[in-house]
Design a protein around this motif. Structure first.
Motif, mmCIF file in Angstrom:
data_model
loop_
_atom_site.group_PDB
_atom_site.id
_atom_site.type_symbol
_atom_site.label_atom_id
_atom_site.label_comp_id
_atom_site.label_asym_id
_atom_site.label_seq_id
_atom_site.Cartn_x
_atom_site.Cartn_y
_atom_site.Cartn_z
ATOM 1 N N UNK A 252 74.592 -8.949 11.139
ATOM 2 C CA UNK A 252 74.095 -9.524 12.824
ATOM 3 C C UNK A 252 72.869 -8.691 13.313
ATOM 4 N N UNK A 253 71.865 -9.295 13.559
ATOM 5 C CA UNK A 253 70.588 -8.885 14.054
ATOM 6 C C UNK A 253 70.925 -7.741 15.264
ATOM 7 N N UNK A 254 72.104 -8.078 16.069
ATOM 8 C CA UNK A 254 72.215 -7.417 17.145
ATOM 9 C C UNK A 254 72.830 -5.719 16.748
ATOM 10 N N UNK A 255 73.500 -5.949 15.838
ATOM 11 C CA UNK A 255 73.870 -4.611 15.124
ATOM 12 C C UNK A 255 72.719 -3.417 14.904
ATOM 13 N N UNK A 256 71.514 -4.059 14.177
ATOM 14 C CA UNK A 256 70.624 -3.347 14.277
ATOM 15 C C UNK A 256 69.919 -2.714 15.622
ATOM 16 N N UNK A 257 69.777 -3.570 16.572
ATOM 17 C CA UNK A 257 69.148 -3.320 17.908
ATOM 18 C C UNK A 257 70.030 -2.360 18.505
ATOM 19 N N UNK A 258 71.606 -2.388 18.311
ATOM 20 C CA UNK A 258 72.527 -1.525 19.047
ATOM 21 C C UNK A 258 72.320 -0.076 18.424
ATOM 22 N N UNK A 259 72.236 0.019 16.844
ATOM 23 C CA UNK A 259 72.126 1.258 16.336
ATOM 24 C C UNK A 259 70.828 2.059 16.722
ATOM 25 N N UNK B 162 62.720 -5.690 4.053
ATOM 26 C CA UNK B 162 61.469 -5.071 4.583
ATOM 27 C C UNK B 162 61.891 -4.546 5.922
ATOM 28 N N UNK B 163 61.659 -3.142 5.870
ATOM 29 C CA UNK B 163 61.792 -2.484 7.398
ATOM 30 C C UNK B 163 60.773 -2.697 8.282
ATOM 31 N N UNK B 164 60.349 -3.592 8.662
ATOM 32 C CA UNK B 164 59.227 -3.696 9.703
ATOM 33 C C UNK B 164 59.319 -3.145 10.866
ATOM 34 N N UNK B 165 58.089 -2.573 11.193
ATOM 35 C CA UNK B 165 57.733 -1.773 12.388
ATOM 36 C C UNK B 165 58.439 -2.606 13.793
ATOM 37 N N UNK B 166 58.333 -3.889 13.564
ATOM 38 C CA UNK B 166 58.785 -4.478 14.717
ATOM 39 C C UNK B 166 60.067 -4.792 14.723
ATOM 40 N N UNK B 167 60.961 -4.158 15.604
ATOM 41 C CA UNK B 167 62.349 -3.933 15.495
ATOM 42 C C UNK B 167 63.124 -5.321 15.667
ATOM 43 N N UNK B 168 62.404 -6.230 16.244
ATOM 44 C CA UNK B 168 63.123 -7.585 16.364
ATOM 45 C C UNK B 168 62.772 -8.391 14.745
ATOM 46 N N UNK C 180 62.702 -6.795 12.045
ATOM 47 C CA UNK C 180 63.564 -6.094 11.164
ATOM 48 C C UNK C 180 64.726 -6.600 11.483
ATOM 49 N N UNK C 181 65.337 -6.702 12.445
ATOM 50 C CA UNK C 181 66.711 -7.260 12.628
ATOM 51 C C UNK C 181 66.688 -8.573 12.226
#
Length: 487
Positions: free
Chosen positions: A118-125, A99-105, A107-108
């Motif tokens: 890794x969640x950090x990869x999403x944040x970096x992207x 589920x691609x949540x609107x809340x980025x954290x 979602x990650x």
């Protein structure tokens, strides 16, 4: 005495251009071949089911609101929308879901728990996506690329020195494969190439600008459905005194001494100081501008992909589905090879299901859902579409059944089909391509028609087939760029 402007077509860009010119003091007449406004952004009903005809994703709502503010109106009296808590729900046949949540954290963390990325990869992207957006949007989305003033400023110079960081020399897939370790995450972010009808294995990584709109800014839903974007702008246009001529196909742009002086429709000439064309650029040159100099290089550019849509009335509520849903192909690269190289449809297509009745219950009878079921397909090049559609329908149903563990066929009680041929006939989109010229090379942004004619003075262009591109936000921005050129 006020100047007069004629708009050809009442798609979303045509409506926006009409409003902006009216605010500038022009008397505006809009000529539309269909019986109602909207172009691709229209609606229809089958039995008790309502469907939005075309675009289903809504981002950058401020571009709509700005038109009301510009006209001195309160946007909320015309138009309302909500921010989606989940932008999209992704499914794979092995049972994995995200589920691609609107809340980025959130979602990650979802990606890390469900896919092991890794969640950090999403944040970096998404930080990289924001960097691309902030670097490119002032230059490519808000200004004409065909005027020297755009390039003779600090923003353009900065762009020149950052081209490598902005992904111009890499493909979207290559960039995503470097960012993520899990193939499913690469596939998820490769999907954004389809937002302008491109191939992620060919299109430049600059298109990784798109996730920024959906995640960092947000995805939204008009409370009355996507068509309310059209309806609210049409209501605003009427309130401003803009005149509409429906069922009025334009036969010719009138040109004298290299100046556009009006149009011919239904055997009658209508004169104006300027003409703004919102019709697909390719078909415009083939029809209403056929006697004028042709921009052959642009006209001959490869076109974007198209769509095959099944509008289904479903006699069941699937609680596991959201407004936007994606059922991914098991072989994404082969799917795109079929679309862009073989000009056919892969047996295991990625299926997009949009269900507005989740947020607007009166779009379907109680206990039912309205499914806008779409796959990406090639544009029309004379394929045997009847055969392709029949095979695709079967494969889509099998795909849904395997992924959701259901039997959808007996639940379909209403159906309408839209294919590249009908997209072309209903919207004048050349070859049924949804986004005009293809964006499958690094120079694609430069291979779109300008927002004005370099050969015919007082002739302007707006809409998805010209700069800056297709989709609701870019169409609205094309109207802004176009009208800012007009005194």
């Amino acid at each position: 005495m006020n100047k007069n402007a004629i708009i050809i077509g009442s798609g979303i860009a045509g409506l926006a251009a009409a409003i902006r010119l009216k605010v500038k003091g022009y008397e505006v007449d809009v000529f539309e071949a269909n019986a109602s406004p909207g172009g691709k952004l229209s609606q229809f009903t089958i039995k008790e089911y309502r469907f939005d005809f075309g675009p289903s994703l809504f981002t950058l709502p401020e571009e709509v609101e700005d038109l009301f503010i510009l006209a001195g109106k309160d946007p909320q009296t015309y138009f309302s929308y909500i921010k989606l808590p989940i932008a999209c729900h992704y499914f794979w046949e092995d049972g994995k879901q995200v589920k691609a949540y609107a809340d980025i954290d959130k979602f990650a963390k979802e990606v890390e728990s469900q896919l092991g990325e890794p969640a950090e990869h999403v944040r970096q992207n998404l930080k990289k996506s924001a960097f691309i957006y902030n670097s490119l949007s002032p230059l490519f989305m808000h200004r004409s690329m065909h005027r020297w003033s755009t390039w003779l400023n600090a923003q353009a110079l900065k762009f020149t020195f950052q081209m490598g960081k902005l992904g111009i020399f890499s493909t979207m897939n290559a960039a995503n494969a470097r960012q993520f370790k899990q193939p499913k995450m690469v596939q998820l972010f490769n999907r954004y190439a389809t937002y302008n009808g491109s191939n992620p294995y060919q299109t430049p990584a600059t298109l990784n600008i798109i996730p920024h709109l959906e995640f960092n800014i947000g995805a939204f839903f008009p409370t009355k459905g996507m068509y309310d974007i059209t309806q609210s702008l049409y209501n605003l246009a009427l309130d401003l005194g803009i005149k509409f001529y429906f069922d009025s196909k334009v036969d010719k742009v009138l040109v004298a001494d290299n100046h556009a002086i009006g149009i011919r429709s239904g055997g009658k000439d209508y004169l104006s100081d300027i003409v703004v064309n919102n019709m697909d650029m390719v078909n415009a040159y083939k029809t209403i501008l056929k006697d004028e100099k042709q921009p052959k290089f642009l006209l001959n550019q490869p076109k974007s992909s198209s769509a095959l849509i099944f509008y289904w009335g479903i006699k069941k509520v699937y609680k596991e589905l959201n407004l936007h849903n994606i059922l991914f192909s098991e072989d994404y690269q082969t799917e795109f090879d079929h679309i862009f190289n073989r000009h056919s449809i892969y047996k295991d297509p990625t299926v997009y299901i949009n269900i507005t009745s989740i947020y607007k219950p009166d779009d379907a009878p109680e206990g039912c859902m309205n499914w806008f079921t779409m796959i990406n397909v090639p544009n029309n090049q004379g394929q045997n579409w009847d055969e392709l559609i029949a095979e695709a329908r079967k494969n889509i149903i099998l795909k849904i059944n395997r992924t959701l563990g259901t039997d959808i066929a007996p639940l379909i009680e209403a159906e309408e089909i839209l294919d590249p041929r009908t997209i072309e006939s209903k919207t004048s989109s050349a070859n049924g391509a949804l986004y005009g010229n293809s964006s499958n090379n690094r120079y694609a942004a430069f291979l779109r028609h300008a927002n004005y004619s370099s050969d015919i003075k007082n002739l302007y262009f707006c809409g998805g087939s010209v700069h800056p591109g297709g989709g609701i936000p870019l169409c609205l921005l094309s109207a802004k760029i176009t009208t800012e050129m007009i005194g």
